[in-house]
Design a protein around this motif. Structure first.
Motif, short mmCIF file in Angstrom:
data_model
loop_
_atom_site.label_atom_id
_atom_site.label_comp_id
_atom_site.label_asym_id
_atom_site.label_seq_id
_atom_site.Cartn_x
_atom_site.Cartn_y
_atom_site.Cartn_z
N GLN A 33 -7.70 -8.88 0.55
CA GLN A 33 -7.63 -7.71 0.26
C GLN A 33 -7.44 -7.04 -1.72
O GLN A 33 -6.95 -7.79 -2.06
CB GLN A 33 -6.48 -7.37 0.66
N LYS A 34 -8.91 -6.26 -1.81
CA LYS A 34 -8.79 -5.82 -3.31
C LYS A 34 -7.02 -5.31 -3.20
O LYS A 34 -6.39 -4.21 -2.46
CB LYS A 34 -9.56 -4.77 -3.30
N VAL A 35 -6.63 -4.86 -4.54
CA VAL A 35 -5.42 -4.41 -5.25
C VAL A 35 -5.53 -3.34 -5.67
O VAL A 35 -6.32 -2.83 -6.61
CB VAL A 35 -4.64 -5.45 -5.89
N GLU A 36 -5.02 -2.37 -5.14
CA GLU A 36 -5.59 -0.78 -5.71
C GLU A 36 -4.10 -0.44 -6.74
O GLU A 36 -4.31 0.48 -7.08
CB GLU A 36 -5.74 -0.18 -4.58
N SER A 37 -2.93 -0.84 -6.14
CA SER A 37 -1.97 -0.53 -6.79
C SER A 37 -0.65 -1.56 -6.94
O SER A 37 -0.83 -2.22 -6.12
CB SER A 37 -1.16 0.64 -6.09
N ARG A 65 -1.84 -1.93 -17.01
CA ARG A 65 -2.87 -1.04 -16.20
C ARG A 65 -3.93 -1.23 -17.33
O ARG A 65 -5.17 -0.50 -16.76
CB ARG A 65 -2.07 0.52 -17.17
N THR A 68 -6.53 -4.16 -15.96
CA THR A 68 -7.18 -3.94 -15.06
C THR A 68 -7.55 -2.59 -14.36
O THR A 68 -7.87 -1.97 -13.69
CB THR A 68 -6.06 -4.75 -14.20
N THR A 70 -5.38 -0.85 -12.36
CA THR A 70 -4.74 -0.12 -11.38
C THR A 70 -3.40 0.51 -11.83
O THR A 70 -2.73 0.54 -12.51
CB THR A 70 -4.16 -1.43 -10.63
N GLN A 71 -3.49 1.45 -10.79
CA GLN A 71 -1.78 2.08 -10.56
C GLN A 71 -0.40 1.00 -10.37
O GLN A 71 -0.89 0.62 -9.75
CB GLN A 71 -2.00 2.66 -9.41
#
Length: 206
Positions: A33-37, A65, A68, A70-71
């Motif tokens: 699964q794609k890591v969004e946070s 941050r 990537t 990413t939050q």
């Protein structure tokens, strides 16, 4: 994350030093699964070691941050142990068989104000005032890093309450201000902890 930290400070042994409990095995479907946070939890009590752990967490959050986009949220958890919390609840005539408490810092500030209007109960405020001061220190460091930050105040067993917050927040990493797998808190967390647990490297003292 640790690879970037190793590269930044010129060490190649941080992973070996800092991983106190490995990442639990996850089903393959979860791994792809794609890591969004990303959620980083830090057990914080204002001690020098826990301050180091929080600083490392913010550094890793910042670098993640940048690398990537990413939050990343860093969350500090301060746990008032069973003895202190039981004394506090008994003084306020609250049944001690109630479930462990979790309070936001704004709620803590309100409860301190209310209790201070009753002089006979001033002694009971001490753990709350201490917690307010400790979490304020954590927030101050968060402002320096200009990152996303949350704080938690829990009452109960340290290992149990840390696991509850980790599960509630779906944490990716728990940071502790200790350097050995033989630390008592590592033993309290057990071998089936839901996320990887990182300590602080011994090279910090060098």
């Amino acid at each position: 994350m640790l690879a970037r930290l190793q590269s930044a400070i010129g060490r190649n042994d941080l992973i070996e030093q800092m991983v106190l409990l490995p990442e639990p095995k996850k089903p393959f479907s979860q791994k792809v699964q794609k890591v969004e946070s990303v959620n980083l939890i830090v057990a914080y009590d204002a001690s020098p070691n826990s301050h180091t752990a929080l600083d490392i967490a913010f550094w890793i959050a910042h670098q993640t941050r940048l690398a990537t986009n990413t939050q990343v949220t860093v969350q500090a958890v301060y746990v008032v142990d069973n003895n202190q919390s039981t004394q506090y609840l008994n003084t306020l005539n609250i049944p001690i068989n109630q479930p462990p408490l979790e309070c936001s810092i704004s709620e803590i500030s309100n409860s301190v104000t209310l209790v201070l209007t009753q002089p006979k109960l001033q002694a009971a405020v001490t753990p709350i005032q201490q917690a307010d001061r400790i979490l304020w220190q954590a927030r101050s460091l968060a402002e320096e890093w200009q990152g996303s930050f949350k704080s938690h105040l829990r009452f109960g067993c340290i290992g149990t309450e840390l696991q509850k917050v980790v599960e509630l927040e779906a944490a990716d990493i728990l940071f502790l201000g200790c350097k050995s797998v033989n630390h008592s808190i590592i033993e309290a967390l057990g071998s089936n902890f839901p996320c990887v647990v990182l300590g602080i490297p011994s090279c910090i003292d060098e």
